[in-house]
Design an enzyme around this catalytic site. Structure first.
Site, PDB file in Angstrom:
ATOM      1  N   PRO B 656       0.807  -1.225   0.000  1.00 20.01           N
ATOM      2  CA  PRO B 656       0.000   0.000   0.000  1.00 20.01           C
ATOM      3  C   PRO B 656       0.838   1.272   0.000  1.00 20.01           C
ATOM      4  O   PRO B 656       0.487   2.256  -0.643  1.00 20.01           O
ATOM      5  CB  PRO B 656      -0.811  -0.103   1.287  1.00 20.01           C
ATOM      6  CG  PRO B 656      -0.784  -1.533   1.661  1.00 20.01           C
ATOM      7  CD  PRO B 656       0.471  -2.129   1.098  1.00 20.01           C
ATOM      8  N   VAL B 727      -1.401  -0.140 -11.262  1.00 24.59           N
ATOM      9  CA  VAL B 727      -1.484   0.960 -10.306  1.00 24.59           C
ATOM     10  C   VAL B 727      -0.859   2.245 -10.860  1.00 24.59           C
ATOM     11  O   VAL B 727      -1.315   3.347 -10.580  1.00 24.59           O
ATOM     12  CB  VAL B 727      -0.745   0.545  -9.005  1.00 24.59           C
ATOM     13  CG1 VAL B 727      -0.355   1.740  -8.162  1.00 24.59           C
ATOM     14  CG2 VAL B 727      -1.613  -0.408  -8.198  1.00 24.59           C
ATOM     15  N   GLU B 729      -0.533   4.078 -13.612  1.00 25.63           N
ATOM     16  CA  GLU B 729      -1.012   5.122 -14.496  1.00 25.63           C
ATOM     17  C   GLU B 729      -2.395   5.643 -14.157  1.00 25.63           C
ATOM     18  O   GLU B 729      -2.722   6.792 -14.431  1.00 25.63           O
ATOM     19  CB  GLU B 729      -0.958   4.615 -15.949  1.00 25.63           C
ATOM     20  CG  GLU B 729       0.487   4.567 -16.415  1.00 25.63           C
ATOM     21  CD  GLU B 729       0.708   3.755 -17.678  1.00 25.63           C
ATOM     22  OE1 GLU B 729       0.798   4.373 -18.744  1.00 25.63           O
ATOM     23  OE2 GLU B 729       0.798   2.518 -17.586  1.00 25.63           O
TER      24      GLU B 729
END
Ligand SMILES: Cc1cc2nc3c(=O)[nH]c(=O)nc-3n(C[C@H](O)[C@H](O)[C@H](O)COP(=O)(O)OP(=O)(O)OC[C@H]3O[C@@H](n4cnc5c(N)ncnc54)[C@H](O)[C@@H]3O)c2cc1C
Ligand code: SF4
Lengths: 327, 762
Positions: B656, B727, B729
């Site tokens: 994350p 994740v 772009e």
């Protein structure tokens, strides 16, 4: 970049002497000089470093005002507590200028002498025509992208903006520039482009700026530098205003007011018409807005920069209203 | 051994994947310990400097190199007349014409700044000075400056990209509420903080290239084709990259120039592209223009979407910035039509810049949806939910996962959207107008195969080797996390080696596909390594486990153990010693079954085998929704973004902390795109005049507000082995329209051409 010799100046006299030679240039912080050398705009043969000289970097505050040595760093002046108190427009103009890294390198003397950011001036390979670089060659900006070019003080030979911030604040407060051997009021120090845009100041070869003086006045103490731009930091002004205000004892009548403009003129620009229209008047939003329109008297747009003519009066008005406590 | 149970990110304390591990390369980078390509300590290196054209179009009639050649330190001057003997390489798909010569330099000038020559000298200063002494005479031609130049009549309609279902024209004509508007985006640039360049060194017919690369294998392939070498003779090394954003995925002409010079001079040659050359040595995002028509019923149901888009490309190659890429995916609509046109201008061929196509496409559709909301008098959030697409209308396939509704709802909740008053100019703070806007985004999930090599070293450490790269997005870190989990070792026992084309194959770090591709391969290799260790433990002489008679063993926290009572627990180093093994090496790939070894390279060195978002029975995409607050100074027209909440569905999040950083980075670039970034082109000679970081403005810290990013995704096993979707772009897609919509809400002014500079708002 062409090869050049580099030497440290031993003394002010030594520097002055060496700087007289053809092709010689002084270097202080180097943030303008090296940049332009890389662009191929300046081609020094000899670079004389004055940054290590002692005695010209101090900031002396006296009852009458302040004297700032030419070698003081932008960041030192910006962060000077007494100056922040007595000349807020001056310190703000510096802390809103350039970036922290540049402010740590750059000097006050060098700052005054920074050159225009006109993209055509900075690109000799693709734009040979530039009267400032090469007198008589023409002006590539005319008919080009002119979003950042000047609307005040322009001539048919050059419309390049003077982008510095500090000189604008100094112009509002009639600072005096101390040179080796003479001194001169800041308004007379900078020249309009006219038909010699290559001459930007009255500085003669070998003359060195040693310091600047600003008199302490109530207007300088109640002052503000307002810089308007798209990016919040690290950008030259689309338009800026340095203002100072002194009110009569009644708290409403304007006794003294100073207005100077940046980002819109070919030199630091004193807006005397605005000042004159306001002296003796009561400070109200309407009066201020109306007087501020005079800031662009005589302004001339060239294509993309027309917005500046709308913007300037608003910047001036906001700055005055802010120091006057009305914004 | 089955696949690891996918875990919800951030929740599992005992698993590395999903944990907020800081970047393993972070410390090296901030302490200056990471050696970038141009800093490689290569001895006896000569320096190459390019000579750019100063006209926008025409022909070189003469080049006088005599002064340059006589200048101190100069060793070589290369011009278009230099016979370089190169061959054209295959394109990204690997398609290669038969033996066609390749000329990196040309006498035909097709854009201002195009390199005409190169000078190689002992020092960079000498080369730079000599480059200025090269005298070029031109015959100038007419310059087509941009998309809107009246001379821009070399246009090409891309029929193969047209999309159509239903009868959009009729549905639009009959719609009760219509929106028709034109949107424009300018030329934008990557301006990575690490500029481009390379060092090339030959040793016999072996070529080593140190160059920041998003794709070591692909670049090695293209270099090998240019120089007619076997692929294995070319080594592209790129352990660290200071930002790429799509610009470092292919070699450019200057690479050929430097490598050729190194060959001629028989010594290493370094070529550093200067910051200003970075605006023309390779292309940024093409400027675009699109006309959108939306038809809706009075209660806000979309009935038709029509989009006719165009982008500029160069006169010598086609690059498509597909302004219709996101348009058909966003909403439920029964009638749709799109077209795309390329317009030839005198520019360097544009390139891929973070979320190519999807980005300008979202600017169009998400702005137009806002316009529609205001025509209808409907809340923009409500309009989006009302037209929520429950499947992919374009392909007709179900989504593998689409938690855009959750993104919209969660984002709205965190942002406080319900407190918004609908009317423009209705939210003020003194002289400041406040505006709130929404923009949604999407990015297709692309897939490719990869390989990974895992070694258990004599000292017990685990080494993972891959030719894939880390340009700051976190490959080092997630590879270590993946290997650690699958092997059963702590993350700090794992060393990751990346960025060498001789190492295990990997696809380009582009199209947001690397993380899922590489974790798939690393996972597979690590599982295999674990199985091999366990097999050795059960069978090998010297293994204490052989005596235990156990038929199950496990590896936990870096130790091989048995479930039986107080049986032995051995770390890898001890275990290897006991079974008299030096080390252990396992290589695995995720190639389709039956791929012939000879064909494997095609997977790593071309895009030919990339699976698009609808390659399977599902339509697989990442999704995002941005909620933006702006403050506009009414007097000055200055816009400040004061708050952003963005929620994303990118499936399982491997780490994350890294994903949030990618999203934030994308959002910050979106702020730049919305408010600042624009290549200014001289209307006479086509020169990009703001070709430096003092004049081409990207956001500073002061321009970036607090950005809250939220993951609403759930593992999507249709998307990848571990359940992640792209994740890198999706973060930028939809930011610019969200800001433009917020500016409309603040000011009542609809600005349809980026960036939203103060002169447009005044
Ligand atoms: C990207 C960028 C952004 C910038 N943004 C801003 C901004 O927003 N606002 C702003 O005001 N400025 C800005 N600047 C300009 C910056 O403030 C000047 O470059 C700096 O102040 C120059 O000081 P220096 O000491 O480095 O000068 P130098 O480069 O050393 O010298 C500049 C010139 O002055 C001469 N000189 C120096 N000292 C003396 C002296 N004592 N006597 C006589 N001649 C002298 C030199 O010969 C040279 O010609 C920016 C600059 C850059 C590169
Ligand atoms: S505006 Fe002045 S500095 Fe700029 S190109 Fe014209 S003459 Fe040169």
């Amino acid at each position: 970049m062409r090869e050049f010799s580099y030497s440290l100046a031993a003394s002010l006299e030594d520097a002055a002497h060496r700087a007289k030679a053809a092709g010689a240039l002084l270097i202080a912080g180097g943030t303008t000089l090296l940049d332009l050398a890389k662009c191929g705009v300046t081609e020094p043969e000899a670079v004389v470093d004055i940054s290590k000289l002692t005695g010209f970097g101090e900031i002396e505050v006296t009852d009458g005002g302040v004297k700032i040595g030419a070698l003081a760093r932008m960041s030192d002046v910006a962060e000077h507590a007494e100056l922040q108190q007595y000349f807020p427009a001056v310190t703000q103009s510096l802390s809103l200028a350039a970036s922290a890294q540049l402010r740590n390198m750059a000097t006050i003397g060098g700052n005054l002498l920074q050159r225009t950011r006109c993209n055509y001036f900075r690109d000799p390979a693709a734009f040979p025509a530039c009267n400032k670089r090469n007198p008589g060659s023409g002006c590539s900006a005319l008919g080009g992208v002119t979003r950042n070019h000047a609307v005040l003080g322009v001539s048919e030979h050059c419309i390049a903006t003077y982008h510095g911030d500090l000189a604008v604040a100094l112009t509002a407060f009639d600072a005096v520039i101390e040179l080796t051997g003479r001194e001169i009021g800041i308004e007379d120090f900078f020249l309009l482009p006219g038909d010699t845009p290559d001459r930007e100041t009255v500085l003669q070869p070998g003359e060195i700026i040693t310091g600047i003086r600003i008199a302490a006045t109530p207007a300088a103490r109640k002052s503000l530098y307002l810089k308007v731009r798209d990016r919040q930091s690290y950008e030259f002004a689309a338009a800026s205003a340095a203002v100072g205000l002194e009110l009569e004892a009644d708290g409403g009548t304007i006794r003294d007011i100073r207005v100077a403009l940046g980002g819109v003129a070919t030199k630091p620009w004193r807006a005397r018409a605005v000042e004159q229209a306001l002296i003796g008047k009561t400070l109200t939003e309407d009066t201020v807005r109306e007087a501020s329109r005079l800031a662009v008297e005589g302004a001339v747009a060239h294509g993309d920069n027309a917005y500046k003519i709308d913007l300037v009066p608003r910047v001036v008005a906001r700055a005055i209203l802010t120091v006057g406590g009305l914004a | 051994m089955t696949l690891m149970e996918p875990r919800k990110h951030g929740s599992a304390s005992d698993s590395a994947v999903g944990s907020r591990l800081s970047r393993l390369d972070g410390r090296l980078k901030i302490t200056g310990g990471a050696t970038y390509a141009l800093e490689q300590p290569v001895e006896n290196v000569a320096h190459a400097v390019l000579v750019p054209a100063t006209i926008g179009a025409g022909r070189v009639v003469s080049i006088d190199t005599s002064a340059a050649e006589a200048s101190p330190g100069v060793r070589l001057v290369i011009t278009p007349q230099t016979e370089m003997g190169l061959l054209v390489s295959g394109d990204w798909g690997g398609n290669r014409p038969e033996i066609v010569p390749y000329h990196p330099l040309s006498l035909d000038v097709t854009y201002n700044g195009q390199a005409i020559a190169a000078v190689i000298a002992e020092t960079i200063e000498q080369a730079a000075e000599a480059a200025r002494l090269v005298k070029v005479e031109y015959e100038e031609g007419a310059v087509v400056v941009d998309l809107f130049d009246p001379k821009a009549n070399n246009r090409k309609s891309l029929d193969q990209m047209a999309v159509k279902w239903g009868d959009a024209e009729a549905a639009f004509a009959g719609a009760a509420v219509q929106v028709e508007a034109e949107y424009r985006t300018p030329r934008e640039y990557h301006v990575p903080i690490e500029p481009h360049g390379l060092i090339a060194e030959w040793s016999g017919d072996q070529l080593t290239v140190w160059e920041p690369s998003q794709w070591t294998h692909g670049m090695a392939r293209m270099y090998s084709e240019w120089f007619d070498l076997p692929l294995e003779n070319v080594r592209v090394i790129s352990p660290f990259i200071g930002g790429g954003f799509g610009s470092k995925g292919a070699p450019y002409f200057y690479g050929a120039v430097a490598i050729f010079a190194a060959k001629v001079l028989q010594r290493p040659v370094k070529l550093a592209v200067t910051r200003s050359q970075g605006f023309t040595a390779y292309g940024g995002r093409a400027s675009t223009q699109q006309t959108l028509k939306l038809g809706a019923s009075e209660d806000g149901k979309l009935q038709a979407i029509i989009v006719d888009g165009a982008n500029e490309t160069s006169t010598y190659a086609d690059f498509t910035e597909q302004t219709e890429a996101a348009t058909p995916l966003m909403y439920a609509v029964e009638n749709f039509r799109s077209s795309h046109t390329l317009v030839k201008t005198n520019t360097v061929t544009p390139g891929a810049l973070r979320a190519p196509g999807k980005n300008p496409s979202a600017f169009g559709i998400e702005s137009a949806m806002d316009e529609l909301a205001y025509k209808l008098g409907m809340d923009p959030l409500e309009l989006r939910l009302k037209n929520y697409a429950d499947h992919d209308y374009q392909s007709g396939k179900p989504w593998s996962s689409r938690r855009l509704r959750e993104a919209l709802e969660t984002g709205a909740e965190r942002f406080g959207w319900s407190r918004r008053s609908h009317a423009p100019r209705s939210m003020k703070e003194g002289r400041t107008l406040i505006g709130w806007g929404i923009g949604c985004g999407t990015f297709p999930n692309l897939r490719n195969s990869a390989e990974a090599l895992i070694r258990i070293l004599p000292n017990g450490r685990v080494e993972v080797e891959s030719g894939s790269i880390d340009m700051g997005q976190g490959t080092y870190t997630i590879v270590a996390q993946t290997a650690a989990d699958a092997l059963g070792v702590p993350v700090d026992l794992v060393d990751v080696k990346l960025g060498d084309s001789l190492w295990a194959g990997a696809p380009v770090a582009g199209g947001s596909m690397l993380a899922s591709s590489i974790t798939g391969a690393v996972h597979k290799a690590a599982v295999a390594a674990r199985e091999e260790l366990i097999a050795l433990a059960l069978t090998e002489e010297g293994s204490p486990f052989r005596e235990t008679g156990a038929n199950t063993l496990s590896i936990e926290n870096g130790r091989i153990t048995t479930s039986i009572g107080d049986g032995p627990a051995l770390d890898f180093a001890t275990f290897l010693r006991q079974v008299r093994r030096e080390s252990l090496e396992v290589r695995r790939d995720t190639l389709p079954e039956g791929t012939k070894p000879a064909d494997a390279n095609k997977f790593w060195t071309t895009m030919a085998n990339v699976q698009g978002p609808t390659a399977t029975d599902f339509s697989v995409h990442s999704w995002g929704a941005h909620f933006v607050e702006v403050k506009v100074d009414e007097d000055f027209g200055t816009v400040r973004v004061s708050r952003i909440v963005s929620a994303f569905d990118c499936g399982l999040i491997y780490n994350p902390k890294l994903a949030e950083s990618q999203w934030r980075g994308g959002i910050i670039m979106g702020i730049g795109q919305a408010l600042l970034e624009e290549g200014l082109i001289d209307p006479r000679n086509g020169r990009v005049i703001n070709n430096n970081l003092g004049d081409y403005l990207v956001p500073t810290n002061a321009d970036v507000p607090h950005i809250e990013v939220i993951s609403v995704g759930e593992p999507d096993l249709e998307a990848s082995v571990l359940g992640g979707k792209g994740v890198g772009e999706v973060g930028i897609v939809g930011v610019a329209p969200a800001i433009a919509n917020a500016v409309f809400h603040a000011t009542g002014k609809r600005i349809r051409d980026l960036p939203l500079t103060l002169d447009k708002i005044l």
